[in-house]
Design an enzyme around this catalytic site. Structure first.
Site, mmCIF file in Angstrom:
data_model
loop_
_atom_site.group_PDB
_atom_site.id
_atom_site.type_symbol
_atom_site.label_atom_id
_atom_site.label_comp_id
_atom_site.label_asym_id
_atom_site.label_seq_id
_atom_site.Cartn_x
_atom_site.Cartn_y
_atom_site.Cartn_z
ATOM 1 N N ASP A 47 0.703 7.383 27.043
ATOM 2 C CA ASP A 47 1.990 6.698 26.893
ATOM 3 C C ASP A 47 3.106 7.514 27.566
ATOM 4 O O ASP A 47 4.264 7.083 27.605
ATOM 5 C CB ASP A 47 2.299 6.371 25.427
ATOM 6 C CG ASP A 47 2.457 7.605 24.565
ATOM 7 O OD1 ASP A 47 2.191 8.722 25.056
ATOM 8 O OD2 ASP A 47 2.852 7.462 23.387
ATOM 9 N N SER A 48 2.737 8.662 28.147
ATOM 10 C CA SER A 48 3.649 9.376 29.051
ATOM 11 C C SER A 48 4.046 8.430 30.191
ATOM 12 O O SER A 48 5.032 8.657 30.888
ATOM 13 C CB SER A 48 2.982 10.635 29.612
ATOM 14 O OG SER A 48 1.680 10.337 30.099
ATOM 15 N N ASP A 86 -4.077 5.178 25.445
ATOM 16 C CA ASP A 86 -3.200 5.767 24.434
ATOM 17 C C ASP A 86 -2.552 4.651 23.621
ATOM 18 O O ASP A 86 -1.975 3.720 24.198
ATOM 19 C CB ASP A 86 -2.102 6.562 25.171
ATOM 20 C CG ASP A 86 -1.678 7.798 24.426
ATOM 21 O OD1 ASP A 86 -2.178 8.033 23.315
ATOM 22 O OD2 ASP A 86 -0.846 8.547 24.978
ATOM 23 N N LYS A 116 -6.737 6.699 22.012
ATOM 24 C CA LYS A 116 -6.145 7.956 21.524
ATOM 25 C C LYS A 116 -4.955 7.618 20.648
ATOM 26 O O LYS A 116 -4.193 6.695 20.959
ATOM 27 C CB LYS A 116 -5.696 8.826 22.701
ATOM 28 C CG LYS A 116 -4.999 10.123 22.247
ATOM 29 C CD LYS A 116 -4.779 11.099 23.373
ATOM 30 C CE LYS A 116 -3.455 10.941 24.084
ATOM 31 N NZ LYS A 116 -2.267 11.020 23.208
ATOM 32 N N GLU A 185 -1.820 19.654 21.884
ATOM 33 C CA GLU A 185 -0.652 19.791 22.774
ATOM 34 C C GLU A 185 0.265 20.886 22.247
ATOM 35 O O GLU A 185 0.756 20.821 21.107
ATOM 36 C CB GLU A 185 0.097 18.444 22.884
ATOM 37 C CG GLU A 185 1.306 18.547 23.807
ATOM 38 C CD GLU A 185 1.839 17.223 24.308
ATOM 39 O OE1 GLU A 185 1.226 16.171 24.046
ATOM 40 O OE2 GLU A 185 2.897 17.262 24.972
HETATM 41 O O1 KIV Z 1 0.680 10.488 26.988
HETATM 42 C C1 KIV Z 1 0.076 11.417 27.521
HETATM 43 O O2 KIV Z 1 0.023 11.559 28.746
HETATM 44 C C2 KIV Z 1 -0.596 12.371 26.656
HETATM 45 C C3 KIV Z 1 -1.118 13.613 27.289
HETATM 46 C C4 KIV Z 1 -0.005 14.540 27.531
HETATM 47 C C5 KIV Z 1 -2.186 14.238 26.486
HETATM 48 O O3 KIV Z 1 -0.675 12.158 25.487
#
Ligand code: KIV
Length: 279
Positions: A47-48, A86, A116, A185
């Site tokens: 979700d980044s 995610d 995730k 993290e």
């Molecule tokens: O959203 C994301 O990219 C993440 C990674 C930083 C593990 O959760």
């Protein structure tokens, strides 16, 4: 070399054999193609996405529909790596039923192999419900960006005794709930290493040190596709923002000056046809 699609048992086997697991984020088809060819074990549509692709200030505004849009593009680009989707903020917190329904969308509509979600012992019952529905889960503890308001900023977690103990308990509860993988993290390296040795989950660090079973980075940090300096836990392997900037600036100059397009970029026409045109 004969390649086969990577599965969660493959990653578990890597952990058992002391081989490192490679994971990266991707949000689109061409990046997925690169990762497929480069031999990455697992691709996370994080979700980044919200921050590095969609221009939001945090990951909080990201929706299920936005995630699915990008997951589908990445799915189309991957043959071999495990695809992890995610779960965005508020897609799994309201009820177990909603969490299962949204995790199910990631699998059925997005073609994910695993989902995730962020959180410690408090999300273990949700993880258990999703796993019992037949969906593999990657947990995520330490700095959990969806809870940035609660954490008071993007800070390293688990530095003091109480914080470290809480992460150990979280890892225990998540493993017990059936999570197969866990992202660490921004937690101290010795703590990440100690939990890695004790847990059956495959641990993936981002700011968790070299003692994790594997590593994940945001692709924009790895290739320098962001204006900002990469965060402390990332290594920048290329710097493509200035390369793109140079290419786009040159294009602007050449179109403005008339240097582009050149004759070879156009299509010819029979002069006889041209001569008959009524304009
Ligand atoms: O959203 C994301 O990219 C993440 C990674 C930083 C593990 O959760």
């Amino acid at each position: 070399m004969d390649r086969k699609k990577i599965t969660i048992p493959d990653l578990m086997q890597k952990k058992a054999q002391g081989q490192k697991v490679t994971m990266l984020t991707a949000y689109d088809y061409p990046t997925a193609r690169v990762m497929d060819q480069a031999g990455v074990d697992a691709v996370l549509v994080g979700d980044s996405l919200g921050m590095v692709v969609l221009g939001y200030d945090s990951t909080v505004p990201v929706t299920m529909d936005e995630m699915l849009h990008h997951i589908k593009a990445v799915r189309r680009g991957l043959t071999y790596p495990l695809l992890i989707g995610d779960m965005p903020f508020m897609s799994y917190q309201v009820s177990k039923e909603q969490a299962i329904a949204n995790a199910g969308r990631m699998m059925k509509e997005g073609g994910c192999d695993c989902v995730k979600l962020e959180g410690g012992a408090e999300v273990a019952p949700t993880v258990k419900a999703i796993v019992q529905a037949g969906i593999p889960v990657c947990a995520h503890i330490g700095l959990t960006p969806q809870s940035v308001a609660q954490l008071g900023g993007y800070k390293v977690q688990g530095k003091d005794l109480a914080g470290a103990q809480k992460l150990i308990e979280a890892a225990g509860a998540l493993a017990e709930a059936g999570a197969s993988l866990v992202v660490f993290e921004c937690i101290p390296a010795p703590l990440a290493e100690a939990i890695t040795k004790a847990t059956p989950m495959v641990t993936i660090g981002i700011g968790g040190g070299a003692g994790c079973d594997g590593q994940v980075l945001v692709i924009h940090d790895l290739v320098g596709l962001a204006e900002r300096k990469p965060p402390k836990m990332a290594r920048q392997y290329a710097n493509i923002f200035p390369v793109l900037n140079e290419a786009v600036s040159t294009y602007v100059k050449e179109v403005t000056s008339g240097a582009f397009p050149a004759p070879e970029h156009g299509f010819a026409m029979d002069p006889a046809v041209l001569a008959q045109l009524k304009l």
